[in-house]
Enzyme design. Structure first.
Site, PDB file in Angstrom:
ATOM      1  CG  ASP A   1      46.312 157.666   8.109  1.00  0.00           C
ATOM      2  OD1 ASP A   1      46.427 158.460   9.046  1.00  0.00           O
ATOM      3  OD2 ASP A   1      45.401 157.721   7.265  1.00  0.00           O
TER       4      ASP A   1
ATOM      5  CD  GLU B   1      42.756 159.847  11.231  1.00  0.00           C
ATOM      6  OE1 GLU B   1      42.518 160.565  10.247  1.00  0.00           O
ATOM      7  OE2 GLU B   1      42.614 160.242  12.401  1.00  0.00           O
TER       8      GLU B   1
END
Length: 311
Positions: A188, A231
């Protein structure tokens, strides 16, 4: 997603809590229109959910939410949207989310009435309250399904989550049944919302493409690298044990941290990009493996970011 609520009967009324409510009611009284909350900016764009009478819709990252959003800046159960018995009143409330919920730019504290056209901000995602015709709903559904079934992410060139279904049996489950170790790395990008807010979404897109390229350069040819959503990235590693997976995750983390972001993504102020990684080894099934890696990634976030946590 849209399909979660389409089995219910269509709602036929919504009222704005401001001037112009008569016009809204006039259109909403048409049996061919219905209220929806739709993603208009950020990850999962075009995803939407219909709001039915007496319904409470949960928006968040967990799969049990009626509107599932993949961005890490969205909490697992982020916000709720409720309708009264005849859908003349819609309300919004935050569910104790990490990043808060904004309604037309104001932080939501307690239940708030929703007007037609209101903008709801959840992390890096913007939703809007709309009344759409049945044909508009069908068109959005067709577009959403095409995106869901796409096997390649157009922004990064990585495989999408569909690849998990398409290739898991061959690449992951079969080696596991044969006794080979299988691992996963969940990645992430840290503070991605801040990157978008400070530098704009085109810069955010460039960061996503660059992190994807760094990950691809670090993995083996048999590994499966996926843009999991927003993301977040997932690397599935057949024939790879815990320590080798840790080494790979550290390689990706280090390369992202040391990358020359000034040349890659010109920005002012200069970009500083890091990632948090979670590593897990498959003990039961693929779903459990991904869940374990996701939890490890969140532990990395809670440990200060820019680190690797192994379960």
């Amino acid at each position: 997603m849209a399909g979660r609520t389409q089995k219910k009967t269509a709602v036929t009324a919504i009222t704005a809590h401001a001037t112009g409510s008569t016009q809204v009611m006039s259109r909403a009284s048409d049996s061919h229109t219905m209220p929806v909350v739709r993603v208009v900016a950020g990850a999962d764009q075009l995803s939407f959910v219909q709001i039915f009478p007496s319904e409470r819709v949960i928006v968040g990252r967990e799969s049990d939410c009626e509107l599932v959003l993949q961005a890490a800046s969205v909490s697992r159960h982020h916000a709720a949207i409720s309708a009264n018995a005849d859908s003349t009143v819609l309300t919004l409330e935050d569910l104790g989310s990490t990043n808060g919920t904004l309604l037309d730019g104001v932080l939501v504290e307690g239940p708030q009435p929703l007007n037609l056209g209101a903008a709801i901000r959840l992390g890096g995602i913007t939703l809007r309250v709309e009344v759409l015709t049945a044909s508009e709903i069908r068109q959005l559904t067709r577009i959403e399904r095409r995106l869901e079934h796409a096997s390649t992410d157009p922004l990064t060139g990585l495989r999408t989550r569909r690849a998990i279904e398409d290739e898991a049996a061959k690449k992951i489950e079969r080696p596991h049944r044969n006794g080979a170790p299988v691992s996963a790395v969940f990645i992430d990008i840290d503070r991605f919302k801040q990157i978008n807010d400070t530098h704009g979404h085109p810069t955010g897109d460039a960061v996503l493409r660059t992190v994807a390229r760094i990950a691809l350069q670090a993995v083996r040819s048999d590994d499966l690298t996926i843009r999991f959503g927003g993301e977040e990235f997932l690397v599935l590693l057949p024939n790879c044990g815990r320590e080798d997976a840790r080494t790979l995750a550290e390689r990706i983390r280090t390369r992202v941290k040391s990358h020359d972001w000034t040349n890659a993504v010109p920005a002012s102020p200069p970009l500083e990009v890091t990632v948090s990684c979670g590593v897990a080894v498959m003990n039961h099934d693929l779903d459990s493996l991904i869940t374990d890696a996701d939890r490890a990634m969140y532990q990395a976030k809670q440990s200060g970011r820019n680190c690797v946590v192994v379960t």
